[in-house]
Design an enzyme around this catalytic site. Sequence first.
Site, PDB file in Angstrom:
ATOM      1  N   ASN A 135      -2.248   2.945   3.510  1.00 45.04           N
ATOM      2  CA  ASN A 135      -1.639   4.225   3.866  1.00 45.04           C
ATOM      3  C   ASN A 135      -2.360   5.392   3.201  1.00 45.04           C
ATOM      4  OD1 ASN A 135       0.471   3.239   5.535  1.00 45.04           O
ATOM      5  ND2 ASN A 135       1.631   2.625   3.727  1.00 45.04           N
ATOM      6  N   GLU A 158      -0.922  -2.528  15.692  1.00 41.16           N
ATOM      7  CA  GLU A 158      -0.108  -1.993  14.593  1.00 41.16           C
ATOM      8  C   GLU A 158      -1.027  -1.691  13.406  1.00 41.16           C
ATOM      9  OE1 GLU A 158       1.623  -2.303  10.754  1.00 41.16           O
ATOM     10  OE2 GLU A 158       0.530  -3.989  11.638  1.00 41.16           O
ATOM     11  N   PHE A 159      -0.658  -0.714  12.586  1.00 40.40           N
ATOM     12  CA  PHE A 159      -1.555  -0.189  11.555  1.00 40.40           C
ATOM     13  C   PHE A 159      -2.065  -1.247  10.589  1.00 40.40           C
ATOM     14  CE2 PHE A 159      -2.299   1.439   7.273  1.00 40.40           C
ATOM     15  CZ  PHE A 159      -3.323   2.350   7.519  1.00 40.40           C
ATOM     16  N   ASN A 160      -1.186  -2.060  10.007  1.00 39.57           N
ATOM     17  CA  ASN A 160      -1.630  -2.985   8.963  1.00 39.57           C
ATOM     18  C   ASN A 160      -2.659  -3.986   9.474  1.00 39.57           C
ATOM     19  OD1 ASN A 160      -0.042  -1.835   6.968  1.00 39.57           O
ATOM     20  ND2 ASN A 160       1.653  -3.263   7.258  1.00 39.57           N
ATOM     21  N   HIS A 189       9.783   0.320   8.158  1.00 39.43           N
ATOM     22  CA  HIS A 189       9.127  -0.947   8.500  1.00 39.43           C
ATOM     23  C   HIS A 189       9.093  -1.944   7.356  1.00 39.43           C
ATOM     24  CE1 HIS A 189       7.626   1.037  12.145  1.00 39.43           C
ATOM     25  NE2 HIS A 189       7.176   2.021  11.381  1.00 39.43           N
ATOM     26  N   ASP A 190       8.549  -1.531   6.216  1.00 40.65           N
ATOM     27  CA  ASP A 190       8.246  -2.487   5.152  1.00 40.65           C
ATOM     28  C   ASP A 190       9.491  -3.049   4.484  1.00 40.65           C
ATOM     29  OD1 ASP A 190       5.593  -2.101   5.686  1.00 40.65           O
ATOM     30  OD2 ASP A 190       5.237  -0.730   4.015  1.00 40.65           O
ATOM     31  N   THR A 217       2.883  -6.079   2.885  1.00 36.38           N
ATOM     32  CA  THR A 217       3.353  -4.939   3.664  1.00 36.38           C
ATOM     33  C   THR A 217       2.255  -3.900   3.871  1.00 36.38           C
ATOM     34  OG1 THR A 217       4.220  -3.813   1.688  1.00 36.38           O
ATOM     35  CG2 THR A 217       5.738  -5.257   2.903  1.00 36.38           C
ATOM     36  N   ASP A 223       0.837  -1.207   0.000  1.00 38.43           N
ATOM     37  CA  ASP A 223       0.000   0.000   0.000  1.00 38.43           C
ATOM     38  C   ASP A 223       0.872   1.258   0.000  1.00 38.43           C
ATOM     39  OD1 ASP A 223       0.941  -0.416   2.603  1.00 38.43           O
ATOM     40  OD2 ASP A 223      -0.832   0.487   3.537  1.00 38.43           O
ATOM     41  N   ASN A 264       1.162   0.925  17.136  1.00 32.92           N
ATOM     42  CA  ASN A 264       1.548   2.273  16.703  1.00 32.92           C
ATOM     43  C   ASN A 264       0.352   3.108  16.255  1.00 32.92           C
ATOM     44  OD1 ASN A 264       1.020   0.995  14.256  1.00 32.92           O
ATOM     45  ND2 ASN A 264       2.963   1.535  13.304  1.00 32.92           N
ATOM     46  N   ASP A 311       7.407   3.705   3.172  1.00 35.30           N
ATOM     47  CA  ASP A 311       8.262   2.551   3.410  1.00 35.30           C
ATOM     48  C   ASP A 311       8.009   1.436   2.392  1.00 35.30           C
ATOM     49  OD1 ASP A 311       5.804   2.403   4.763  1.00 35.30           O
ATOM     50  OD2 ASP A 311       6.569   1.115   6.348  1.00 35.30           O
ATOM     51  N   ASP A 312       6.794   1.344   1.851  1.00 34.13           N
ATOM     52  CA  ASP A 312       6.556   0.412   0.738  1.00 34.13           C
ATOM     53  C   ASP A 312       7.394   0.798  -0.473  1.00 34.13           C
ATOM     54  OD1 ASP A 312       3.683  -1.050   1.538  1.00 34.13           O
ATOM     55  OD2 ASP A 312       3.792   1.024   2.193  1.00 34.13           O
TER      56      ASP A 312
END
Length: 309
Positions: free
Chosen positions: A39, A164-166, A236-237, A124, A10, A158, A14-15
């Site tokens: 995102n 966590e977001f995902n 992160h990703d 991711t 997405d 986060n 970071d992706d």
Amino acid sequence: MSIPIILDCDPGIDDALAISFAAGSPEIELAGITTVAGNVPLAKTTANALAVAAFAGLPDVPVTPGCAAPLLRPALHADHVHGESGLGGAALPAPRRSAESGHAIDFIIDTVAAARGEITLVATGPLTNIGLALRREPRLASWVRDFVIMGGSASRGNVTPAAEFNIWADPEAAAVVFGAGWSVRMIGLDVTLLARATAAIQERMSSLGSLGSTLLLPALAQYRDADDETGEPPVHDVCAIVSIADPSVFEYTPAQVAVETHGALTSGMTVTDFSASAAHNARVATAINAERFWRTVLSAYGSLPVAQS
């Protein structure tokens, strides 16, 4: 020999950095990119995937859009972290091609089915595409070579203190994924928060030609968590792709992971049980060699033609 992967993502700053790493890593063969809302909305994640792929020298890798909303919940985005475009301050040239026709779910199933035991599936972003692909074809779980997610955490969140977001963005899809009968390799906040683009790392990125000046540094300059004032954003990703290219970067602990879907305060939490008696369905990353991580990442970035221009 390189490992073929499908990256479900997405983009997202970071992706974008993860796609660029995959483009430069000799250990990775990017067989396809699929996109999901997360995102930023789906139209932007797809446009960003196309733009980053073209910029990083992947003009022929198929980019196939997927789900525009979670399974049961309204779409909630993170443009306050990634910027309105999803790429922070980076402004890439518009891609000259369009996304593939069809749907990400079909691309994932068909591509993996045609090369059973060969393709590593990497997620991711929110797990909507993967969850629906499993619902349509449960054998997918036995057809992949490996399945890696950037998502979840054994200790913190986060978006909320628990999530966590995902995972938080589509916990119902995440619950399907963790219950599919495969072993999920979970690269979560416990290690990704330690993969930070420090001032020293960003200085090294400044020597990477237009890759650094057009994408990496402008994107990272506006990549901000409201609670993070270090100026050293975690990537992160990128960790999920590095875990395939250089497995020695991470250490893992077997665990049983269940996703909370109902809690008023804990929705999206990856409840992680490391006890030996638990029915393990995951390998959870619990340590990272950050020095080796960045050595691997910067080496891959440096191999890209755009890093020489």
